[in-house]
Design a protein around this motif. Structure first.
Motif, short mmCIF file in Angstrom:
data_model
loop_
_atom_site.label_atom_id
_atom_site.label_comp_id
_atom_site.label_asym_id
_atom_site.label_seq_id
_atom_site.Cartn_x
_atom_site.Cartn_y
_atom_site.Cartn_z
N VAL A 83 2.00 40.71 37.29
CA VAL A 83 3.20 39.89 37.17
C VAL A 83 2.87 38.47 36.73
O VAL A 83 1.76 37.98 36.92
CB VAL A 83 3.98 39.84 38.51
N ASN A 84 3.86 37.83 36.12
CA ASN A 84 3.81 36.42 35.76
C ASN A 84 5.15 35.81 36.11
O ASN A 84 6.15 36.51 36.20
CB ASN A 84 3.55 36.23 34.26
N ALA A 85 5.18 34.48 36.28
CA ALA A 85 6.45 33.81 36.58
C ALA A 85 6.52 32.47 35.88
O ALA A 85 5.52 31.77 35.75
CB ALA A 85 6.60 33.60 38.09
N GLY A 86 7.71 32.14 35.42
CA GLY A 86 8.02 30.82 34.91
C GLY A 86 9.01 30.19 35.87
O GLY A 86 10.03 30.79 36.18
N VAL A 87 8.70 29.00 36.36
CA VAL A 87 9.56 28.33 37.33
C VAL A 87 10.13 27.07 36.69
O VAL A 87 9.38 26.26 36.15
CB VAL A 87 8.78 27.94 38.61
N ALA A 121 21.64 28.07 29.08
CA ALA A 121 20.86 28.47 27.91
C ALA A 121 19.63 27.57 27.75
O ALA A 121 18.53 28.05 27.44
CB ALA A 121 21.72 28.43 26.65
N GLY A 122 19.81 26.27 27.97
CA GLY A 122 18.69 25.35 27.87
C GLY A 122 17.64 25.60 28.93
O GLY A 122 16.44 25.58 28.66
N MET A 123 18.10 25.87 30.17
CA MET A 123 17.15 26.16 31.25
C MET A 123 16.42 27.47 30.99
O MET A 123 15.23 27.58 31.25
CB MET A 123 17.88 26.22 32.59
N MET A 124 17.13 28.46 30.45
CA MET A 124 16.50 29.75 30.16
C MET A 124 15.43 29.60 29.09
O MET A 124 14.37 30.20 29.17
CB MET A 124 17.56 30.75 29.74
N GLU A 125 15.69 28.76 28.10
CA GLU A 125 14.70 28.51 27.05
C GLU A 125 13.44 27.86 27.64
O GLU A 125 12.32 28.25 27.33
CB GLU A 125 15.31 27.61 25.97
N VAL A 126 13.64 26.89 28.52
CA VAL A 126 12.50 26.24 29.18
C VAL A 126 11.75 27.25 30.05
O VAL A 126 10.52 27.28 30.06
CB VAL A 126 12.98 25.03 30.02
N ALA A 127 12.50 28.11 30.74
CA ALA A 127 11.87 29.13 31.58
C ALA A 127 11.06 30.11 30.74
O ALA A 127 9.95 30.50 31.13
CB ALA A 127 12.94 29.89 32.37
N GLN A 128 11.58 30.51 29.61
CA GLN A 128 10.85 31.44 28.73
C GLN A 128 9.56 30.79 28.22
O GLN A 128 8.52 31.44 28.13
CB GLN A 128 11.73 31.87 27.55
N ASP A 129 9.61 29.50 27.89
CA ASP A 129 8.40 28.78 27.46
C ASP A 129 7.37 28.74 28.59
O ASP A 129 6.18 28.96 28.37
CB ASP A 129 8.73 27.36 27.00
N ALA A 130 7.84 28.46 29.81
CA ALA A 130 6.93 28.44 30.96
C ALA A 130 6.34 29.82 31.20
O ALA A 130 5.14 29.96 31.48
CB ALA A 130 7.68 27.97 32.22
N LEU A 131 7.14 30.85 31.04
CA LEU A 131 6.67 32.21 31.21
C LEU A 131 5.61 32.56 30.17
O LEU A 131 4.58 33.17 30.48
CB LEU A 131 7.84 33.19 31.13
N ARG A 132 5.83 32.16 28.92
CA ARG A 132 4.82 32.40 27.87
C ARG A 132 3.50 31.72 28.22
O ARG A 132 2.43 32.30 28.05
CB ARG A 132 5.34 31.91 26.52
N GLN A 133 3.57 30.49 28.72
CA GLN A 133 2.35 29.78 29.11
C GLN A 133 1.64 30.50 30.24
O GLN A 133 0.41 30.61 30.23
CB GLN A 133 2.69 28.35 29.51
N ALA A 134 2.41 31.02 31.21
CA ALA A 134 1.81 31.77 32.31
C ALA A 134 1.15 33.06 31.81
O ALA A 134 0.06 33.41 32.23
CB ALA A 134 2.86 32.09 33.37
N LYS A 135 1.82 33.74 30.88
CA LYS A 135 1.27 34.99 30.33
C LYS A 135 -0.04 34.74 29.61
O LYS A 135 -0.95 35.57 29.65
CB LYS A 135 2.26 35.64 29.37
N GLU A 136 -0.15 33.61 28.92
CA GLU A 136 -1.38 33.28 28.20
C GLU A 136 -2.57 33.15 29.14
O GLU A 136 -3.72 33.37 28.74
CB GLU A 136 -1.20 32.00 27.38
N LYS A 137 -2.30 32.81 30.39
CA LYS A 137 -3.37 32.68 31.39
C LYS A 137 -3.79 34.04 31.95
O LYS A 137 -4.80 34.14 32.63
CB LYS A 137 -2.91 31.77 32.53
N GLY A 138 -2.97 35.07 31.73
CA GLY A 138 -3.26 36.39 32.25
C GLY A 138 -2.37 36.73 33.43
O GLY A 138 -1.61 35.90 33.92
N ALA A 139 -2.48 37.97 33.89
CA ALA A 139 -1.63 38.45 34.99
C ALA A 139 -1.86 37.64 36.26
O ALA A 139 -2.97 37.17 36.53
CB ALA A 139 -1.91 39.92 35.27
#
Length: 75
Positions: A36-40, A50-68
């Motif tokens: 699992v990964n999480a963007g907070v 919509a703006g918060m969701m975009e920020v959350a998706q960016d945070a999630l992508r950054q978390a995914k780059e670090k691995g599970a």
């Protein structure tokens, strides 16, 4: 957000508590071997959903780059 990926929105919560809770949630979810990964998103006053969701998706992508088992907090 999607399977194995979580976005969390919080208000009025100190950053150190947000991080501690994110770590606890990921530990619990990952205990059974789940990857699992999480963007907070913390404290984006005046932002629409919509703006918060975009920020959350960016945070999630950054978390995914670090691995599970990682999370990223966006403020």
């Amino acid at each position: 957000c999607g399977p194995g990926r979580y976005c969390v929105f919080v208000r009025n919560m100190p950053a150190e508590i947000v991080r501690a809770k994110a770590e606890a949630v990921l530990e619990r979810l990952g205990a059974g071997g789940a990857r699992v990964n999480a963007g907070v998103v913390r404290g984006l006053s005046g932002a629409d959903f919509a703006g918060m969701m975009e920020v959350a998706q960016d945070a999630l992508r950054q978390a995914k780059e670090k691995g599970a088992g990682h999370y990223e907090v966006a403020e």
